[in-house]
Structure formats: C-alpha cells, structure tokens
Design an enzyme around this catalytic site. Structure first.
Site, PDB file in Angstrom:
ATOM      1  N   ASP A   1       0.854  -1.181   0.000  1.00 39.86           N
ATOM      2  CA  ASP A   1       0.000   0.000   0.000  1.00 39.86           C
ATOM      3  C   ASP A   1       0.894   1.236   0.000  1.00 39.86           C
ATOM      4  O   ASP A   1       2.008   1.208   0.530  1.00 39.86           O
ATOM      5  CB  ASP A   1      -0.903   0.005   1.238  1.00 39.86           C
ATOM      6  CG  ASP A   1      -1.972  -1.076   1.183  1.00 39.86           C
ATOM      7  OD1 ASP A   1      -2.463  -1.364   0.074  1.00 39.86           O
ATOM      8  OD2 ASP A   1      -2.323  -1.626   2.243  1.00 39.86           O
TER       9      ASP A   1
ATOM     10  N   ASP B   1      -6.898  -1.028  -4.932  1.00 40.46           N
ATOM     11  CA  ASP B   1      -8.031  -0.894  -4.014  1.00 40.46           C
ATOM     12  C   ASP B   1      -9.014   0.159  -4.529  1.00 40.46           C
ATOM     13  O   ASP B   1     -10.233  -0.031  -4.490  1.00 40.46           O
ATOM     14  CB  ASP B   1      -7.558  -0.489  -2.616  1.00 40.46           C
ATOM     15  CG  ASP B   1      -6.639  -1.513  -1.978  1.00 40.46           C
ATOM     16  OD1 ASP B   1      -6.709  -2.701  -2.355  1.00 40.46           O
ATOM     17  OD2 ASP B   1      -5.843  -1.115  -1.096  1.00 40.46           O
TER      18      ASP B   1
END
Length: 169
Positions: free
Chosen positions: A108, A122
C-alpha cells in the site's frame, strides 16, 4: 475489457514496484493524500491479517477467479459502463493477487491519515464496485419502465369519450 483490466493491473503493479524501491518509510506529504509505504497481510481493512498467507492467497484467488468468470459472461451482453466497472474490479483484484502471491502481503502507498493506507488497485476495486451498483440500479429502473410500457401496450384500448373508458354510456 480484458485489455482495460490488464492496464489497471499493470499501472498498479508498476506503482507498487516504485513504492517499494523509492518510497521511504517516512513518505511524501502531498496534501489530502500522502505517499507512505505500508504492507497489508490481510484483505480489506486488514481483515484476516492473522490468517496464514496461503489461506488469504487461496481465498483471494478464488474470489478473483469468480469475478473473472462473471466478467467473461457479462462481456457478451454488458453495456459499456458495466464492462468498464468489471475491468476496474478485475484489474484491481488481479494486481492485488499478483502482489500478494510474491510475499504474502499487499503493498500500500496512498495514505490519508483518516483512512487505512491503500493502493490504486483498491481504488479501482471500490470504484468499479460502485459503478456496477449504479449500472445495476439504472438497469433495474430501465427494466421497470420497459415493463410498464409493455403492460400499457398490452391492455385493451380505452374509449376516452366514456367515463368508464369502455365506450358505454
């Protein structure tokens, strides 16, 4: 649709590779969304973070395969918006699965401070899911309008000169 899904996956995987190589642990402050390197061993919101990596990979692979099968079937008759939505969901799912398969975690790099750190995959999944919901809702509304129109055409004509509409006086 497959090309669009592949493009989504490629862009996200390239961004993840860049983040792993060049993004320091302190990150880069940009304003509402900062760049900060993070790793998620679980799925959304770190659900399943304590589960064995092989199990998380197996479950996400199964879900990704189901999305791919649904997208394959929808490709024959889906509208542009639905196909774009499926490409976003599938591309994001494939990117996260490919990233997770390498070391058991998803990279991330987008951080807001008020939301868990996330990545472009995402964002693609959430945007695609919302677009799918909107297209389904719009499709249902259009179907209901069509059903009402078909029902009105199937009913016998009414004589407007009579109060009852049947032509009798």
């Amino acid at each position: 649709m497959a090309a669009a899904a592949a493009a989504v996956a490629a862009v996200d995987l390239a961004a993840k590779a860049w983040a792993q190589q060049d993004l320091s642990a302190t990150g880069v402050e940009l304003g509402p969304v900062d760049l900060r390197l993070g790793y998620n061993p679980g799925v959304a919101f770190s659900v399943g973070a304590e589960a064995p990596a092989w199990l998380v990979i197996a479950v996400t692979a199964t879900i990704t395969a189901a999305v791919a099968a649904f997208a394959w079937r929808a490709a024959r008759h889906g509208g542009r918006a639905q196909l774009a939505a499926l490409a976003l969901v599938l591309g994001g799912a494939v990117a996260n699965l490919a990233d997770r398969a390498a070391d058991g975690v998803v990279t991330d790099y987008l951080h807001t401070g008020w939301w868990p750190t996330f990545n472009l995959a995402d964002t693609a999944i959430v945007t695609g899911a919302l677009l799918l919901a909107v297209t389904a809702w719009r499709g249902d509304a259009a179907q209901k309008r069509s059903d009402r129109s078909d029902a009105a055409e199937a009913s016998p004509p009414r004589d407007a000169s009579s109060p009852s509409g049947r032509g009798d006086v």
